[in-house]
Design a protein around this motif. Structure first.
Motif, short mmCIF file in Angstrom:
data_model
loop_
_atom_site.label_atom_id
_atom_site.label_comp_id
_atom_site.label_asym_id
_atom_site.label_seq_id
_atom_site.Cartn_x
_atom_site.Cartn_y
_atom_site.Cartn_z
N ILE A 88 20.54 -44.48 42.31
CA ILE A 88 21.99 -44.67 42.19
C ILE A 88 22.73 -43.75 43.15
CG2 ILE A 88 21.90 -45.38 39.78
CD1 ILE A 88 22.74 -42.45 39.08
N TYR A 89 24.04 -43.97 43.24
CA TYR A 89 24.93 -43.03 43.90
C TYR A 89 25.64 -42.22 42.82
CZ TYR A 89 23.99 -45.58 48.14
OH TYR A 89 23.36 -46.16 49.22
N LEU A 90 25.66 -40.91 43.01
CA LEU A 90 26.22 -39.99 42.02
C LEU A 90 27.16 -39.01 42.69
CD1 LEU A 90 26.34 -38.61 39.20
CD2 LEU A 90 24.30 -37.31 39.88
N GLN A 91 28.42 -39.03 42.25
CA GLN A 91 29.37 -37.99 42.62
C GLN A 91 29.61 -37.20 41.33
OE1 GLN A 91 32.89 -36.47 42.51
NE2 GLN A 91 31.33 -35.26 43.54
N PRO A 92 28.95 -36.03 41.20
CA PRO A 92 28.93 -35.33 39.90
C PRO A 92 30.15 -34.45 39.65
CG PRO A 92 27.57 -34.14 41.46
CD PRO A 92 28.08 -35.36 42.18
N GLY A 93 31.28 -34.80 40.24
CA GLY A 93 32.46 -33.96 40.11
C GLY A 93 32.48 -32.87 41.15
N SER A 94 33.28 -31.85 40.92
CA SER A 94 33.39 -30.77 41.89
C SER A 94 33.17 -29.42 41.22
CB SER A 94 34.77 -30.79 42.58
OG SER A 94 35.79 -30.38 41.66
N VAL A 95 33.06 -28.38 42.04
CA VAL A 95 32.86 -27.02 41.54
C VAL A 95 33.38 -26.05 42.60
CG1 VAL A 95 30.55 -26.71 42.51
CG2 VAL A 95 31.15 -25.54 40.40
N PRO A 96 33.91 -24.89 42.21
CA PRO A 96 34.33 -23.90 43.20
C PRO A 96 33.10 -23.24 43.84
CG PRO A 96 35.40 -23.52 41.06
CD PRO A 96 34.26 -24.47 40.84
N TYR A 104 36.69 -19.14 48.09
CA TYR A 104 36.20 -20.23 47.26
C TYR A 104 36.88 -21.53 47.66
CZ TYR A 104 34.00 -16.87 44.10
OH TYR A 104 33.21 -15.89 43.57
N ARG A 105 36.10 -22.61 47.65
CA ARG A 105 36.65 -23.94 47.91
C ARG A 105 36.17 -24.92 46.85
NH1 ARG A 105 36.23 -21.37 52.72
NH2 ARG A 105 38.18 -21.40 53.93
N ASN A 106 37.03 -25.86 46.53
CA ASN A 106 36.76 -26.87 45.50
C ASN A 106 36.01 -28.01 46.17
OD1 ASN A 106 36.81 -28.65 43.39
ND2 ASN A 106 39.04 -28.67 43.15
N ARG A 107 34.71 -28.15 45.89
CA ARG A 107 33.82 -29.02 46.67
C ARG A 107 33.18 -30.10 45.79
NH1 ARG A 107 30.78 -25.47 50.55
NH2 ARG A 107 32.87 -25.64 51.45
N ALA A 108 33.13 -31.30 46.34
CA ALA A 108 32.50 -32.44 45.68
C ALA A 108 31.42 -33.01 46.57
CB ALA A 108 33.55 -33.51 45.38
N LEU A 154 38.78 -38.20 47.39
CA LEU A 154 39.99 -37.39 47.35
C LEU A 154 40.04 -36.72 45.98
CD1 LEU A 154 42.74 -39.65 49.00
CD2 LEU A 154 41.55 -37.69 50.01
N ILE A 155 40.02 -35.40 45.97
CA ILE A 155 39.93 -34.66 44.71
C ILE A 155 41.32 -34.44 44.11
CG2 ILE A 155 39.15 -32.53 43.62
CD1 ILE A 155 37.11 -32.22 45.91
N CYS A 156 41.55 -35.05 42.96
CA CYS A 156 42.73 -34.82 42.12
C CYS A 156 44.05 -34.84 42.90
CB CYS A 156 42.55 -33.52 41.34
SG CYS A 156 43.60 -33.42 39.84
N TYR A 157 44.66 -33.68 43.13
CA TYR A 157 45.98 -33.57 43.76
C TYR A 157 46.02 -34.24 45.13
CZ TYR A 157 50.33 -30.91 44.89
OH TYR A 157 51.61 -30.52 45.22
#
Length: 290
Positions: A88-96, A104-108, A154-157
């Motif tokens: 499958i394809y999985l985008q498991p959310g993001s993490v700093p 720190y960067r918010n990365r997906a 595109l992450i959230c904001y």
């Protein structure tokens, strides 16, 4: 036709690696059992790793993200193994993530049946991220080629800024993944309205996955509200309101998947045969105004 799954992800406390790994694998297994080929989890879903830290550290805003850094590589390995296991394809959310420059960067990340495809950083920080958390913006937008179609993240904001989605659309993206994390109904609707507007403007699809629930043990994820949704341009052959599917309630008691089908060929057809050509007409109108 592809089958996608967006998670309304309840923030739960998992105090050991084994408990967390069992949780994530079990959760993904539920979506796979429903035939999902693409799984999306929300912004900061990886921050649930902080549940494995001592209570004092996981309750400290900046200490929690520093404490999870050694867990990120095992987490990525786990996510990759899940994608490979089920093809499958999985985008498991993001993490700093702590980068080499000390910020720190918010990365997906995005994983596929053959492993890691790449990552997308959040580009525009909210006030909370910028003023209290000191999360730095990333650089660049990426389009990922997959057997399902061309995807962007595109992450959230970031979904509230039209030119970011426009750049991805011009790069060939037919589906934007929108992992989100919002702590108020207003915050959820800002991202949701942005996601639906981006689908309308660019005549593409946008899939949103939110965090939900209360987590008093985490200063970053203590309150969470949102619905999962799949949005397309409202036009011939598409839902009249542009909503393919949406979760029923804002705050379910446990994590739930929104699993639905989307035909990206039909979305592309709208760009050629639709009642309107918002994507094509944008540059013409924009140039005229300038």
């Amino acid at each position: 036709m592809i089958r996608v799954a967006a998670c309304q992800y309840a923030i739960e406390l998992h105090e050991s690696w084994e408990a967390y790994a069992d949780h994530l694998q079990g959760l993904c297994a539920e979506a796979v059992a429903e035939g999902a080929q693409l799984l999306l989890l929300p912004e900061y879903a990886g921050l649930v790793l902080s549940g494995q830290l001592p209570a004092g550290q996981r309750g400290d805003l900046k200490g929690s993200i520093a404490g999870i850094q050694p867990l990120i590589e095992p987490w990525l390995t786990l996510c990759e193994s899940i994608a490979r296991r089920w093809g499958i394809y999985l985008q498991p959310g993001s993490v700093p993530v702590l980068d080499a420059d000390g910020r720190y960067r918010n990365r997906a990340w995005l994983f596929g049946p053959d492993g890691l495809l790449g990552h997308q950083d959040k580009l525009i920080m909210t006030r909370f991220e910028r003023e209290q958390w000191d999360i730095a913006p990333g650089q660049g937008l990426w389009v990922f080629d997959t057997t399902l179609g061309r995807l962007g993240i595109l992450i959230c904001y970031d979904n509230e800024f039209p030119l970011l989605a426009r750049t991805l659309a011009e790069g060939g993206a037919d589906l934007i993944l929108a992992p989100s994390c919002t702590d108020t109904v207003a915050g959820y609707h800002r991202v949701r309205i942005g996601a639906q507007a981006r689908a309308l403007e660019n005549q593409i699809a946008v899939l949103q996955s939110p965090t939900v629930g209360l987590a008093p043990w985490s200063p970053a994820l203590d309150e969470n509200v949102g619905k999962a949704g799949l949005f397309v341009p409202p036009d011939h052959g598409m839902p009249g309101d542009g909503v393919v599917a949406e979760s029923e309630c804002l705050t379910p008691a446990a994590s739930r998947w929104l699993v639905c089908n989307i035909d990206l060929d039909e979305v592309r057809r709208v760009r050629q045969e639709g009642q309107v050509f918002t994507r094509r007409d944008w540059p013409e109108q924009f140039d005229r105004v300038l």
